[in-house]
Design an enzyme around this catalytic site. Structure first.
Site, short mmCIF file in Angstrom:
data_model
loop_
_atom_site.label_atom_id
_atom_site.label_comp_id
_atom_site.label_asym_id
_atom_site.label_seq_id
_atom_site.Cartn_x
_atom_site.Cartn_y
_atom_site.Cartn_z
N SER A 1 0.83 -1.29 0.01
CA SER A 1 0.01 0.12 -0.03
C SER A 1 0.99 1.14 0.11
O SER A 1 0.07 2.46 0.06
CB SER A 1 -0.85 -0.02 1.21
N LYS B 1 -6.68 3.96 9.16
CA LYS B 1 -5.51 4.82 8.56
C LYS B 1 -6.19 6.07 8.55
O LYS B 1 -5.59 7.13 8.87
CB LYS B 1 -5.36 4.37 7.10
#
Length: 964
Positions: free
Chosen positions: A863, A906
């Site tokens: 990611s 996140k």
């Protein structure tokens, strides 16, 4: 003649009987005649001649029969050598006790050379040797007999080494018999070693010792001897050792002279060898008598003690036997009168009474098995092992709740209220549970899917299971399968094994008393596997609604219907659950709590409960919101709240210590806490209670904890109070009243962000935001960790620049997937730079170093691809990225942005670092939209499909990408 010699030897078998004959004052013993003599007062006499003549006749007879074995001899020894001429003798070591004159002693001689020398002496008609007690080694207890080990060590000694270990005073012994290595000695008189003559076998020169002269008519001597004789007679009467010869000994003991009386008393006593040696060495007859008197007195006390112990045991045994007989008679009388039945009839009646109330609900096949076992029980003996097995089996069969179900409550509003009472937040989880309950209401039963609650430790999986049980009005039972490697724990042992027991499910039904409990199977992702089978495979039958209708426990061996049991499983990582099991479960993921939810939990539940548990009143302490926020962000970033609870408890413990030191004494708050669950405890039984109010979502099984703490800080702060607390302490002490009242005037303890470190130590987590304004080549990314989400910087630096020498160096403990992402980012960044700035040859000519702090933490995952490209382009173009920008997304070689996981974590990490602008893959827009409004509030989020959109957002201000 040979038979006569053997008969004579048979007469010598009892050592003490022979002693009686030798110890009398010159008068021949009726038992022994003149075959044995006492060496100390005999020379060549008629007795010796008689012994020699008898031995000669025995040898002639044996020679006539055949050649005798060289190592064997009769008990009658020829002694042509004068005993006074024995001035040099072979030294025989005695390991355990000295040999007294007039006593026999058998010994084993392992040294073949020594044994041969003894045989040769007998052949030369000089069957004498010196018997000397061996000294103890230094540091050993003379009262402890060491056995064969000490004898073995003595056999290894030779010459001077052996001489040093022998006592100087010993006994001149006649060798009366040698059979193999078995030698029988008869003591004659005392000897003292003067010097060594030969080393192997050890031969020594000796002096013959005589008693010092004494007055036979001395009154003190007579009195002492009478006391010794009286005590000896008492010992002989009470001691079990000599009970077969009491009459003979007591009859002749008065005929002994003083010195022989002393030797006799010491020889039959159980004193240790050093005390006996002391008697042997004493030549003063009066002193020897006194020493012997001490020994026989002690022996008498021991005999009396032994007799009292034996009597007490005998009385106890006879008393128990008497009570047993009376009880048996009483039982027989009651049975005849019809007042009492026997044990088997009483047991059968008890089992029938149990099953009578369940007969209508109990399956026919179970009733048939119970009847068969009851009939079998009547035919078995109560003392047989099979009786005990059958009784236990019937006990389990009749105690189970066959057909007994609790009334379920499918009221969705009631369930919503209970879930809100017990847990704050987790709205998505609660919604899934309410959906499950609604389906049960429509179907009329909750039979169907098996729920599996998955999530990190401390998020409340176990307590959610309790809440579901409360909402449905079901009994609750929990058992953990973490590390379970034995199938028998689930399916039970077969009855053929000793100590066999049913499995956990049968124990659960017995404990809760209903056939439809809620069973929480904890830590199902940590199932073990060993030589005792595969528990995961055993759980398939238990959890499958199509199979558990006829669940078969190995112990009960009758089908049990578990289809009405609601199973709830918990796991930390569902990937660790075997696929066949996972396929049967409905997964409900519990991601954890955000900061706002943790604040509410800490304020409304944890702090209140901890304050009450510590006995502190609300007016005595105040923990501010800023302190709780700092505690959550700097100490407790994990997804759950278990560590948060620990830190709050630590704060209140220190406050309690301050209050106690100030002399505060609060009356305890008596609050009744009732529970409605049955939970398995380590090895104990489960209990069933009612109306439990559980408001702590952190309460989960204690078998898994994965909290990050700072042990050094914790230990240091547990031991030391802070300076601020000390000031408050001294201030409070100054304000105390002097009237002795229970509540004394003190200053309220306030905990805020400024003095929080004084209670819980220095922060475990530091600020994630390193740069206020990110420099060239540095970009903030977003990552998912076991603790939740975190920000992650990607840093790039040009190492060297040479034409055509473009390269990439990676550091920061990157995993294989992340290294591949960096290579892709380098390629994509080169293509983007060629498109945006064709004249810029940075990637072709520059060696770039890419680093991901912190270097000690392993990192992996795809990611960070878009973040790496942006960092390289920032370095290549010399432009910093936009302020307060963070991004995440996997990038392909063509520049496409692929979706990632952990959007909620996140996003929370970005809010914690005060990031205003976020970039997510467009495929994650739905995940972001499902987040709570308070999580999304104040964020500018862009969803992108290609890297070119990220380039416009990061380096240009007039971007037109879709914004949330």
């Amino acid at each position: 003649m040979l038979r006569a010699a053997v008969a004579a030897a048979e007469e010598l078998r009892s050592p003490l009987l022979r002693v009686i004959g030798t110890l009398r004052d010159g008068r021949g013993s009726v038992l022994l005649g003149r075959r044995v003599r006492f060496c100390s007062n005999s020379s060549a006499s008629d007795t010796e001649a008689a012994v020699a003549e008898a031995e000669a006749k025995a040898e002639d007879a044996s020679a006539a029969e055949g050649e005798a074995d060289s190592k064997a001899s009769s008990a009658i020894v020829p002694t042509s050598t004068n005993i006074d001429d024995c001035l040099s003798v072979i030294a025989l070591p005695l390991p355990h006790r000295p040999l007294f004159p007039g006593f026999y002693m058998p010994i084993n001689v392992k040294d073949q050379k020594l044994l041969q020398a003894l045989i040769e002496n007998r052949k030369r008609s000089a069957p004498y040797a010196g018997a000397f007690l061996v000294k103890d080694e230094e540091g050993t207890d003379p009262n402890i007999v060491t056995g064969s080990d000490s004898a073995k060590s003595i056999d290894d000694l030779k010459g001077k080494d052996l001489l040093k270990r022998l006592h100087e005073v010993g006994t001149l012994a006649q060798i009366t018999s040698i059979q193999g290595d078995h030698v029988v000695l008869l003591g004659h008189r005392r000897l003292r070693i003067t010097e060594m003559v030969e080393e192997d076998p050890l031969t020594v020169k000796v002096d013959h010792l005589k008693e010092k002269p004494y007055n036979k008519d001395d009154d003190v001597m007579k009195a002492t001897s009478f006391e010794v004789i009286s005590t000896l007679r008492e010992v002989l009467r009470t001691s079990s050792l000599w009970k077969d010869h009491v009459q003979t000994y007591t009859q002749h003991i008065g005929d002994f002279n003083y010195q022989r009386l002393a030797d006799f008393g010491a020889a039959i006593s159980g004193a240790n060898k050093l005390l006996c040696q002391e008697v042997l060495e004493e030549l003063d007859v009066y002193k020897r008598l006194k020493l012997t008197l001490e020994l026989v007195k002690k022996e008498m006390e021991i005999s009396k003690l032994q007799q009292s112990i034996a009597k007490a045991i005998e009385e106890k045994i006879s008393g128990d036997q008497r009570r047993y007989l009376l009880n048996e008679q009483l039982k027989a009388i009651k049975k005849e009168l019809g007042l009492e039945t026997d044990d088997k009839t009483a047991l059968s009646a008890k089992f029938r009474e149990r099953i009578e109330s369940k007969k209508d609900k109990c399956p026919p096949h179970v009733l048939q098995v119970i009847e068969e076992e009851l009939t079998k029980l009547q035919l078995l003996e109560a003392s047989s092992s099979e009786f005990s097995v059958t009784r236990n089996y019937l006990d389990w069969l009749t105690v189970l709740p066959w057909g007994n179900y609790s009334d379920e409550n499918f009221d969705v509003h009631h369930a919503q209220k209970i879930l809100d009472e017990d847990h704050y937040g987790l709205s998505d989880v609660k919604e899934r549970i309410l959906e499950f309950i609604a389906v049960g209401k429509l179907r009329g039963t909750s039979q169907g899917k098996i729920i599996c609650l998955s999530g990190p430790p401390g998020v409340g999986k176990t307590s959610i299971g309790r809440s579901i049980a409360r909402a449905l009005n079901r009994q609750f039972y929990r058992f953990s399968v973490g590390g379970l490697a034995d199938v028998a724990e689930i399916k039970g042992h077969r009855r053929t094994y000793v100590g066999a027991m049913p499995g956990k499910m049968v124990q659960c039904l017995k404990s809760v008393g209903t056939a439809n409990p809620l069973v929480l199977i904890d830590e199902i992702d940590k199932l073990g596997k060993g030589h005792s089978g595969d528990p995961a495979s055993a759980l398939l039958e238990l959890l499958d609604p199509e199979q558990n209708v006829n669940f078969l426990d190995h112990y009960l061996d009758v089908p049990i219907d578990l289809s009405k049991v609601l199973f709830v499983c918990t796991a930390n990582v569902i990937e660790m659950i075997p696929n066949p099991l996972l396929d049967r479960m409905e997964i409900i993921a519990i991601a954890g709590y955000i900061t706002d939810e943790k604040m509410h939990i800490a304020r409304d539940y944890l702090e209140k409960n901890t304050r009450q548990a510590c006995g502190i009143k609300p007016e005595q302490v105040e923990v501010t919101d800023t302190a709780l926020l700092a505690l959550i962000e700097n100490y407790c970033r994990e997804a759950g709240v278990r560590n948060l609870q620990k830190q709050i408890e630590k704060i209140y413990r220190k406050i309690a210590l301050q209050l106690v030191r100030q002399g505060v004494s609060n009356e305890p708050d008596h609050e009744s806490v009732s529970a409605s669950v049955t939970e398995e405890s380590g090895n104990g039984d489960n209990t069933t209670t009612k109306d439990e109010i559980l408001k702590d979502p952190a309460v989960e099984d204690a078998s898994v904890t994965n909290n990050v703490t700072n042990p050094a800080s914790e230990e240091a702060n547990e031991e030391n109070l802070t300076s601020e607390a000390a000031k408050e302490d001294s201030t409070s002490k100054g304000n105390k009243g002097t009237d002795g009242a229970a509540d004394k005037a003190i200053e309220k303890v306030v905990v805020d962000s400024s003095n929080l470190g004084d209670f819980v130590g220095k922060p475990v987590f530091q600020a994630e935001r390193i740069y206020e304004h990110t420099p060239v080549g540095v970009v903030m990314g977003l990552a998912w960790t076991a603790m939740g989400g975190s920000t992650l910087y990607i840093e790039t630096k040009k190492v060297e620049e040479r034409e055509g020498k473009g390269a990439l160096v990676l550091t920061g403990q990157l995993g294989d997937v992340m290294k591949e992402s960096a290579q892709i980012a380098h390629t994509v960044g080169r293509a983007v730079l060629l498109e945006k700035e064709p004249d810029n040859h940075f990637f072709a000519n520059s060696k770039v170093h890419l680093h991901v702090p912190a270097g000690s933490t392993p990192k992996d995952g795809p990611s960070a691809g878009c973040t790496m490209i942006t960092s390289m382009l920032s370095l290549a173009m010399g432009k910093p990225v936009k302020k307060d920008l963070a991004m995440t997304g996997e990038v392909t070689l063509t520049g496409r942005i692929l979706p990632i996981g952990g959007v909620k974590e996140k996003t929370i990490a970005a809010r914690r670092s005060a990031i205003k602008t976020l970039i997510f893959p467009a495929a994650n827009k739905r995940d972001f939209d499902e987040l709570a409004s308070n999580v999304k509030e104040g964020l500018e989020v862009h969803f992108v499909d290609t890297y070119s959109e990220i380039y416009d957002l990061a380096f240009q201000s007039d971007a037109g990408t879709e914004t949330s």
